[in-house]
Design a protein around this motif. Structure first.
Motif, PDB file in Angstrom:
ATOM      1  N   GLU A  13       0.827  -1.205   0.000  1.00  0.00           N
ATOM      2  CA  GLU A  13       0.000   0.000   0.000  1.00  0.00           C
ATOM      3  C   GLU A  13       0.860   1.255   0.000  1.00  0.00           C
ATOM      4  O   GLU A  13       0.536   2.241  -0.673  1.00  0.00           O
ATOM      5  CB  GLU A  13      -0.925  -0.011   1.217  1.00  0.00           C
ATOM      6  N   VAL A  14       1.971   1.213   0.743  1.00  0.00           N
ATOM      7  CA  VAL A  14       2.866   2.372   0.826  1.00  0.00           C
ATOM      8  C   VAL A  14       3.434   2.707  -0.551  1.00  0.00           C
ATOM      9  O   VAL A  14       3.449   3.868  -0.973  1.00  0.00           O
ATOM     10  CB  VAL A  14       4.010   2.112   1.831  1.00  0.00           C
ATOM     11  N   GLN A  15       3.896   1.697  -1.284  1.00  0.00           N
ATOM     12  CA  GLN A  15       4.492   1.952  -2.587  1.00  0.00           C
ATOM     13  C   GLN A  15       3.449   2.365  -3.613  1.00  0.00           C
ATOM     14  O   GLN A  15       3.725   3.190  -4.481  1.00  0.00           O
ATOM     15  CB  GLN A  15       5.259   0.725  -3.067  1.00  0.00           C
ATOM     16  N   LEU A  16       2.250   1.804  -3.528  1.00  0.00           N
ATOM     17  CA  LEU A  16       1.205   2.212  -4.454  1.00  0.00           C
ATOM     18  C   LEU A  16       0.842   3.680  -4.263  1.00  0.00           C
ATOM     19  O   LEU A  16       0.640   4.422  -5.227  1.00  0.00           O
ATOM     20  CB  LEU A  16      -0.035   1.326  -4.262  1.00  0.00           C
ATOM     21  N   LYS A  17       0.771   4.126  -3.006  1.00  0.00           N
ATOM     22  CA  LYS A  17       0.502   5.536  -2.721  1.00  0.00           C
ATOM     23  C   LYS A  17       1.655   6.403  -3.218  1.00  0.00           C
ATOM     24  O   LYS A  17       1.435   7.508  -3.730  1.00  0.00           O
ATOM     25  CB  LYS A  17       0.287   5.742  -1.226  1.00  0.00           C
ATOM     26  N   SER A  18       2.878   5.903  -3.068  1.00  0.00           N
ATOM     27  CA  SER A  18       4.044   6.655  -3.525  1.00  0.00           C
ATOM     28  C   SER A  18       4.039   6.799  -5.042  1.00  0.00           C
ATOM     29  O   SER A  18       4.388   7.849  -5.584  1.00  0.00           O
ATOM     30  CB  SER A  18       5.334   5.963  -3.061  1.00  0.00           C
ATOM     31  N   ILE A  19       3.660   5.735  -5.738  1.00  0.00           N
ATOM     32  CA  ILE A  19       3.573   5.781  -7.199  1.00  0.00           C
ATOM     33  C   ILE A  19       2.539   6.803  -7.643  1.00  0.00           C
ATOM     34  O   ILE A  19       2.752   7.581  -8.578  1.00  0.00           O
ATOM     35  CB  ILE A  19       3.236   4.389  -7.757  1.00  0.00           C
ATOM     36  N   LEU A  20       1.378   6.813  -6.957  1.00  0.00           N
ATOM     37  CA  LEU A  20       0.324   7.773  -7.273  1.00  0.00           C
ATOM     38  C   LEU A  20       0.822   9.200  -7.063  1.00  0.00           C
ATOM     39  O   LEU A  20       0.587  10.081  -7.891  1.00  0.00           O
ATOM     40  CB  LEU A  20      -0.906   7.508  -6.408  1.00  0.00           C
ATOM     41  N   CYS A  21       1.528   9.438  -5.942  1.00  0.00           N
ATOM     42  CA  CYS A  21       2.098  10.769  -5.671  1.00  0.00           C
ATOM     43  C   CYS A  21       3.062  11.175  -6.773  1.00  0.00           C
ATOM     44  O   CYS A  21       3.058  12.328  -7.229  1.00  0.00           O
ATOM     45  CB  CYS A  21       2.834  10.760  -4.323  1.00  0.00           C
ATOM     46  N   LEU A  22       3.880  10.233  -7.231  1.00  0.00           N
ATOM     47  CA  LEU A  22       4.871  10.521  -8.267  1.00  0.00           C
ATOM     48  C   LEU A  22       4.201  10.911  -9.578  1.00  0.00           C
ATOM     49  O   LEU A  22       4.601  11.881 -10.231  1.00  0.00           O
ATOM     50  CB  LEU A  22       5.773   9.304  -8.467  1.00  0.00           C
ATOM     51  N   ILE A  23       3.160  10.195  -9.949  1.00  0.00           N
ATOM     52  CA  ILE A  23       2.465  10.485 -11.206  1.00  0.00           C
ATOM     53  C   ILE A  23       1.788  11.851 -11.148  1.00  0.00           C
ATOM     54  O   ILE A  23       1.844  12.641 -12.101  1.00  0.00           O
ATOM     55  CB  ILE A  23       1.435   9.375 -11.516  1.00  0.00           C
ATOM     56  N   VAL A  24       1.122  12.155 -10.009  1.00  0.00           N
ATOM     57  CA  VAL A  24       0.489  13.471  -9.843  1.00  0.00           C
ATOM     58  C   VAL A  24       1.540  14.578  -9.913  1.00  0.00           C
ATOM     59  O   VAL A  24       1.321  15.631 -10.520  1.00  0.00           O
ATOM     60  CB  VAL A  24      -0.281  13.544  -8.508  1.00  0.00           C
ATOM     61  N   ALA A  25       2.692  14.324  -9.312  1.00  0.00           N
ATOM     62  CA  ALA A  25       3.779  15.308  -9.330  1.00  0.00           C
ATOM     63  C   ALA A  25       4.245  15.584 -10.755  1.00  0.00           C
ATOM     64  O   ALA A  25       4.467  16.746 -11.135  1.00  0.00           O
ATOM     65  CB  ALA A  25       4.952  14.808  -8.482  1.00  0.00           C
ATOM     66  N   ILE A  26       4.395  14.543 -11.549  1.00  0.00           N
ATOM     67  CA  ILE A  26       4.868  14.691 -12.925  1.00  0.00           C
ATOM     68  C   ILE A  26       3.850  15.459 -13.766  1.00  0.00           C
ATOM     69  O   ILE A  26       4.209  16.319 -14.584  1.00  0.00           O
ATOM     70  CB  ILE A  26       5.150  13.314 -13.556  1.00  0.00           C
ATOM     71  N   ILE A  27       2.564  15.176 -13.565  1.00  0.00           N
ATOM     72  CA  ILE A  27       1.521  15.889 -14.310  1.00  0.00           C
ATOM     73  C   ILE A  27       1.520  17.371 -13.922  1.00  0.00           C
ATOM     74  O   ILE A  27       1.407  18.255 -14.787  1.00  0.00           O
ATOM     75  CB  ILE A  27       0.140  15.258 -14.042  1.00  0.00           C
ATOM     76  N   SER A  28       1.651  17.649 -12.625  1.00  0.00           N
ATOM     77  CA  SER A  28       1.675  19.034 -12.151  1.00  0.00           C
ATOM     78  C   SER A  28       2.875  19.790 -12.722  1.00  0.00           C
ATOM     79  O   SER A  28       2.742  20.916 -13.216  1.00  0.00           O
ATOM     80  CB  SER A  28       1.726  19.062 -10.615  1.00  0.00           C
ATOM     81  N   TRP A  29       4.052  19.174 -12.679  1.00  0.00           N
ATOM     82  CA  TRP A  29       5.262  19.801 -13.219  1.00  0.00           C
ATOM     83  C   TRP A  29       5.120  20.045 -14.723  1.00  0.00           C
ATOM     84  O   TRP A  29       5.494  21.101 -15.230  1.00  0.00           O
ATOM     85  CB  TRP A  29       6.476  18.920 -12.932  1.00  0.00           C
ATOM     86  N   SER A  30       4.563  19.067 -15.427  1.00  0.00           N
ATOM     87  CA  SER A  30       4.409  19.179 -16.880  1.00  0.00           C
ATOM     88  C   SER A  30       3.483  20.327 -17.251  1.00  0.00           C
ATOM     89  O   SER A  30       3.747  21.064 -18.214  1.00  0.00           O
ATOM     90  CB  SER A  30       3.866  17.865 -17.456  1.00  0.00           C
ATOM     91  N   TYR A  31       2.401  20.498 -16.495  1.00  0.00           N
ATOM     92  CA  TYR A  31       1.482  21.595 -16.786  1.00  0.00           C
ATOM     93  C   TYR A  31       2.143  22.943 -16.496  1.00  0.00           C
ATOM     94  O   TYR A  31       1.975  23.906 -17.257  1.00  0.00           O
ATOM     95  CB  TYR A  31       0.194  21.454 -15.978  1.00  0.00           C
ATOM     96  N   GLY A  32       2.911  23.010 -15.414  1.00  0.00           N
ATOM     97  CA  GLY A  32       3.643  24.241 -15.110  1.00  0.00           C
ATOM     98  C   GLY A  32       4.642  24.574 -16.206  1.00  0.00           C
ATOM     99  O   GLY A  32       4.792  25.739 -16.595  1.00  0.00           O
ATOM    100  N   LEU A  33       5.318  23.561 -16.724  1.00  0.00           N
ATOM    101  CA  LEU A  33       6.261  23.755 -17.828  1.00  0.00           C
ATOM    102  C   LEU A  33       5.525  24.245 -19.074  1.00  0.00           C
ATOM    103  O   LEU A  33       5.981  25.164 -19.763  1.00  0.00           O
ATOM    104  CB  LEU A  33       6.989  22.439 -18.109  1.00  0.00           C
ATOM    105  N   PHE A  34       4.369  23.644 -19.358  1.00  0.00           N
ATOM    106  CA  PHE A  34       3.602  23.982 -20.552  1.00  0.00           C
ATOM    107  C   PHE A  34       3.122  25.438 -20.534  1.00  0.00           C
ATOM    108  O   PHE A  34       3.183  26.140 -21.550  1.00  0.00           O
ATOM    109  CB  PHE A  34       2.398  23.035 -20.670  1.00  0.00           C
ATOM    110  N   ARG A  35       2.647  25.932 -19.385  1.00  0.00           N
ATOM    111  CA  ARG A  35       2.022  27.256 -19.345  1.00  0.00           C
ATOM    112  C   ARG A  35       3.017  28.399 -19.123  1.00  0.00           C
ATOM    113  O   ARG A  35       2.712  29.547 -19.436  1.00  0.00           O
ATOM    114  CB  ARG A  35       0.953  27.297 -18.247  1.00  0.00           C
ATOM    115  N   LEU A  36       4.216  28.107 -18.633  1.00  0.00           N
ATOM    116  CA  LEU A  36       5.154  29.172 -18.285  1.00  0.00           C
ATOM    117  C   LEU A  36       5.497  30.112 -19.435  1.00  0.00           C
ATOM    118  O   LEU A  36       5.546  31.333 -19.243  1.00  0.00           O
ATOM    119  CB  LEU A  36       6.431  28.579 -17.679  1.00  0.00           C
TER     120      LEU A  36
END
Length: 268
Positions: A122-145
């Protein structure tokens, strides 16, 4: 990052890292009225700080404590694919057949990495989810800057973003009762110093500056180098295991990213 967070709380690491970087950037900036700049552009600076440095970096730091550093870097290399998707969504211009194939293969590589490189706890699955959300957030910030006014002053923009995010992290750490460097190892402290100077200060400012010169889809190709170096360093220095599934998944992701950029340049 992996070494820094071994003996120092993650929010202390990223908070101090960004505060130190912002002080250096404000000192080096030609703009002698940083408060005026931040006040006039507070919305753009704050939203980018949240997208890139709070949700982006923050969730990566949380996830990387429970995931192999090398594999996390390979998952993060999918940033160009997400940028391409944002381009398609906002410009309402769907990628061509070849791009679609490579995007799907990239996601196939990510799925292979996620389900074959990590356990199903469960810990690693939550960590994977956090990582994916982080990448999407960073990508959108990169796109709009590139579309924001603050992109015209990349160093001041970086200073403002690192200052705001650093204060947020330190405030959270203080409220949570984790505001302490007691018991920190030398390797963690050295890693913190390197993250502040080479990471938040030099690399993040270069990233913001480059977005003024070339399209965000091309800037995102920095993701080519990160996973290769991280896999090697994690294998030789952190003694992390690299399985055949890891190598196949990593190869799929990197090839996908390479061809996404190659075939999208004609549209830039």
């Amino acid at each position: 990052m992996k070494l820094a967070t071994n003996t120092i709380h993650p929010f202390i690491v990223v908070g101090l890292e960004n505060i130190i970087a912002s002080c250096i950037l404000f000192f080096l900036s030609r703009n002698r009225k940083p408060i005026v700049f931040i006040r006039k552009n507070i919305y753009e600076i704050a939203t980018q700080a949240f997208l890139l440095l709070v949700f982006g970096v923050g969730l990566i730091i949380i996830s990387i404590r429970n995931l192999p550093a090398g594999m996390s870097a390979v998952v993060a290399s999918s940033i160009p694919i997400w940028v391409l998707i944002f381009n398609a969504l906002f410009y309402k211009k769907a990628p061509n057949f070849k791009l679609t194939i490579f995007v799907l293969s990239g996601f196939g590589g990510l799925i292979l990495l996620v389900f074959k490189s990590f356990d199903s706890s469960e810990v690693q699955l939550k960590s994977i989810l956090c990582l994916i959300v982080a990448i999407i957030s960073w990508s959108y910030g990169l796109f709009r800057l590139p579309f924001l006014k603050i992109s015209k002053e990349p160093f001041m923009s970086s200073a403002g973003q690192t200052l705001i995010s650093g204060l947020i992290y330190l405030m959270i750490a203080l409220i949570a009762g984790n505001f302490s460097l007691a018991g920190s190892s030398n390797s963690s402290l050295i890693s913190l110093l390197l993250l502040s100077t080479l990471g938040s200060c030099l690399a993040f400012s270069s990233f913001n500056w480059l977005l003024r010169k070339v399209p965000s889809t091309v800037v995102s190709t920095y993701a080519y180098i990160n996973p290769v170096i991280s896999l090697l360093v994690s294998y030789f220095y952190l003694n992390e295991t690299v399985t055949k599934y890891s190598l196949v998944g990593a190869l799929l992701v990197l090839l996908s990213v390479f061809f996404v950029i190659h075939f999208s340049r004609a549209d830039l």
